[in-house]
Motif scaffolding. Structure first.
Motif, PDB file in Angstrom:
ATOM      1  N   ASP A   1      12.642  -6.780  -8.029  1.00 36.75           N
ATOM      2  CA  ASP A   1      13.861  -7.337  -7.450  1.00 36.75           C
ATOM      3  C   ASP A   1      13.631  -7.827  -6.027  1.00 36.75           C
ATOM      4  OD1 ASP A   1      15.314  -6.903  -9.745  1.00 36.75           O
ATOM      5  OD2 ASP A   1      16.200  -5.017  -9.066  1.00 36.75           O
TER       6      ASP A   1
ATOM      7  N   GLY B   1      14.186 -11.579  -5.189  1.00 34.62           N
ATOM      8  CA  GLY B   1      15.350 -11.840  -4.350  1.00 34.62           C
ATOM      9  C   GLY B   1      15.029 -12.301  -2.944  1.00 34.62           C
TER      10      GLY B   1
ATOM     11  N   ARG C   1      18.144 -18.659  -1.351  1.00 32.17           N
ATOM     12  CA  ARG C   1      19.220 -17.824  -0.777  1.00 32.17           C
ATOM     13  C   ARG C   1      18.879 -16.383  -1.111  1.00 32.17           C
ATOM     14  NH1 ARG C   1      25.664 -17.500  -2.364  1.00 32.17           N
ATOM     15  NH2 ARG C   1      26.257 -16.149  -0.612  1.00 32.17           N
ATOM     16  N   LYS C   2      18.558 -15.606  -0.116  1.00 30.20           N
ATOM     17  CA  LYS C   2      18.038 -14.259  -0.338  1.00 30.20           C
ATOM     18  C   LYS C   2      19.117 -13.349  -0.920  1.00 30.20           C
ATOM     19  CE  LYS C   2      14.589 -14.470   3.389  1.00 30.20           C
ATOM     20  NZ  LYS C   2      14.871 -15.831   3.872  1.00 30.20           N
ATOM     21  N   THR C   3      18.717 -12.546  -1.912  1.00 36.22           N
ATOM     22  CA  THR C   3      19.639 -11.613  -2.560  1.00 36.22           C
ATOM     23  C   THR C   3      18.914 -10.320  -2.903  1.00 36.22           C
ATOM     24  OG1 THR C   3      19.153 -12.373  -4.813  1.00 36.22           O
ATOM     25  CG2 THR C   3      20.934 -13.513  -3.639  1.00 36.22           C
TER      26      THR C   3
ATOM     27  N   GLU D   1      31.834 -11.106  -1.647  1.00 34.84           N
ATOM     28  CA  GLU D   1      30.397 -10.995  -1.456  1.00 34.84           C
ATOM     29  C   GLU D   1      30.135 -10.143  -0.221  1.00 34.84           C
ATOM     30  OE1 GLU D   1      28.146 -14.560  -1.432  1.00 34.84           O
ATOM     31  OE2 GLU D   1      28.829 -15.211  -3.430  1.00 34.84           O
TER      32      GLU D   1
ATOM     33  N   ARG E   1      27.272  -9.150   2.446  1.00 36.95           N
ATOM     34  CA  ARG E   1      26.041  -9.738   2.958  1.00 36.95           C
ATOM     35  C   ARG E   1      25.587  -8.978   4.194  1.00 36.95           C
ATOM     36  NH1 ARG E   1      28.556 -15.877   3.145  1.00 36.95           N
ATOM     37  NH2 ARG E   1      29.160 -16.028   0.931  1.00 36.95           N
TER      38      ARG E   1
ATOM     39  N   LEU F   1      21.632 -12.229   3.839  1.00 37.17           N
ATOM     40  CA  LEU F   1      21.070 -11.644   2.623  1.00 37.17           C
ATOM     41  C   LEU F   1      22.236 -11.096   1.808  1.00 37.17           C
ATOM     42  CD1 LEU F   1      18.902 -10.217   0.800  1.00 37.17           C
ATOM     43  CD2 LEU F   1      18.857  -8.383   2.516  1.00 37.17           C
ATOM     44  N   ARG F   2      22.463 -11.662   0.617  1.00 32.72           N
ATOM     45  CA  ARG F   2      23.565 -11.171  -0.224  1.00 32.72           C
ATOM     46  C   ARG F   2      23.137  -9.900  -0.934  1.00 32.72           C
ATOM     47  NH1 ARG F   2      25.313 -14.885  -5.019  1.00 32.72           N
ATOM     48  NH2 ARG F   2      23.789 -13.606  -6.143  1.00 32.72           N
ATOM     49  N   THR F   3      23.933  -8.854  -0.778  1.00 26.34           N
ATOM     50  CA  THR F   3      23.601  -7.550  -1.355  1.00 26.34           C
ATOM     51  C   THR F   3      24.533  -7.130  -2.480  1.00 26.34           C
ATOM     52  OG1 THR F   3      24.901  -6.523   0.409  1.00 26.34           O
ATOM     53  CG2 THR F   3      22.510  -6.678   0.750  1.00 26.34           C
ATOM     54  N   GLU F   4      25.677  -7.774  -2.606  1.00 30.37           N
ATOM     55  CA  GLU F   4      26.591  -7.422  -3.699  1.00 30.37           C
ATOM     56  C   GLU F   4      27.575  -8.547  -3.940  1.00 30.37           C
ATOM     57  OE1 GLU F   4      28.491  -3.341  -4.425  1.00 30.37           O
ATOM     58  OE2 GLU F   4      30.172  -4.470  -3.587  1.00 30.37           O
ATOM     59  N   VAL F   5      27.888  -8.783  -5.205  1.00 28.47           N
ATOM     60  CA  VAL F   5      29.084  -9.531  -5.568  1.00 28.47           C
ATOM     61  C   VAL F   5      30.019  -8.554  -6.262  1.00 28.47           C
ATOM     62  CG1 VAL F   5      27.859 -11.726  -5.807  1.00 28.47           C
ATOM     63  CG2 VAL F   5      28.218 -10.293  -7.815  1.00 28.47           C
TER      64      VAL F   5
END
Length: 323
Positions: free
Chosen positions: A20, A24, A29-31, A250, A252, A278-282
């Protein structure tokens, strides 16, 4: 009788984390997936979040279950309750009590990625619901549905709005896989957070005390510890954004300066620009029609729909349709 079946070892977890991170953090777009929040400290922080004034989902869902557990037990006649992502099984005990009182409860199956959490919850459930058989399954609900035990009719319980953490294609895949592993007539009880005003939603994910911010940044502590990364955790600020078009929150982490991060565990160096996120959750929020449509597409028929008194959170009882 109690047993613990392990389908997900610590080596599997580490391999998943590495995969991951590589995928990611090298994306345009970093996730990162939200499951990496939940080490011991992350789990403690989330339990604290559920008690915050701003975080309504836990209270709202519990209200529905407290009001409807007897009705759910009567409608389903479930002999086996399967909880996905069981954690402490605290809310689920309302359903277990109702099934026991109806005289149908034979088996409890609790699935979680944490063997330590399962060992504790299984022991508690065994004592509280004897002579029902209690199975603890260490596994991932996106991978191990076909391996879940339990006699028919089963009711699979997926609470907390966790399904909202999956993107639409991931939700479709999960729900279809779940239906494929249920017999026609078996049940799904699903918790979904509902679309509401932006301010209420953002406050729920950006509380005044900063607990959610600490929870969000905890994922960087996990990467530092598990992969030898050198994230300067304090150099990232927590951001919660409501996406009106996608109808989702979201979470981030925003870099407050330009930096290069080294992650020896995956032989990777990652550059962050000043202000890069950095997106960490939706966390998708739902309308009743969307819930019914997604369940229908997967092979479930919506039987009952309930909300709390303020219509903040929905609980759906759905039944697997025939092949």
């Amino acid at each position: 009788m109690t047993d613990l079946t392990v389908h997900l070892t610590q080596n599997d977890v580490v391999r998943g984390l590495r995969s991951d991170v590589l995928t990611g953090l090298t994306a345009t777009r970093k996730t990162l997936p939200p499951k990496w929040f939940y080490d011991a400290r992350g789990s403690e922080l989330f339990e604290e979040i559920t008690r915050l004034e701003e975080y309504y989902p836990t209270r709202a869902e519990r209200e529905v279950l407290a009001d409807r557990a007897d009705e759910i037990a009567a409608l389903t006649g479930a002999r086996t309750l399967v909880e996905l992502g069981s954690g402490s099984s605290e809310k689920t005990r309302l359903l277990l009590d109702a099934l026991r009182d109806k005289g149908t409860l034979d088996e409890i199956v609790a699935l979680d990625v944490s063997d330590a959490a399962l060992e504790s919850s299984v022991a508690i459930l065994r004592e509280a619901y004897a002579p029902a058989t209690v199975h603890g399954v260490v596994g991932d609900f996106t991978q191990h549905l076909a391996l879940l035990p339990g006699g028919a009719p089963r009711m699979v319980v997926f609470l907390g709005g966790t399904i909202g953490n999956l993107l639409p294609a991931e939700r479709a895949k999960f729900l279809s896989a779940l239906r494929d592993n249920l017999r026609a007539g078996e049940w799904l009880l699903l918790g979904t957070d509902l679309v509401k005003d932006r301010d209420t939603l953002v406050r729920a994910y950006d509380d005044a005390r900063g607990v959610t911010a600490e929870f969000n940044r905890n994922v960087l502590h996990v990467l530092n510890r598990e992969l030898g990364a050198d994230f300067d955790v304090a150099a990232f600020e927590h951001v919660a954004v409501w996406d009106e078009q996608e109808e989702r929150i979201e979470m981030r982490l925003r870099a407050t300066r330009a930096m290069r991060v080294r992650i020896p565990g995956v032989d990777l160096e990652v550059d962050f620009a000043d202000g890069e996120e950095l997106r960490t959750e939706v966390s998708s929020k739902f309308r009743p029609a969307r819930v019914a449509a997604e369940l229908g597409d997967a092979g479930f028929e919506l039987t009952k729909w309930w909300t709390d008194r303020l219509s903040r959170f929905g609980v759906t009882l759905a039944q697997a349709t025939g092949a």
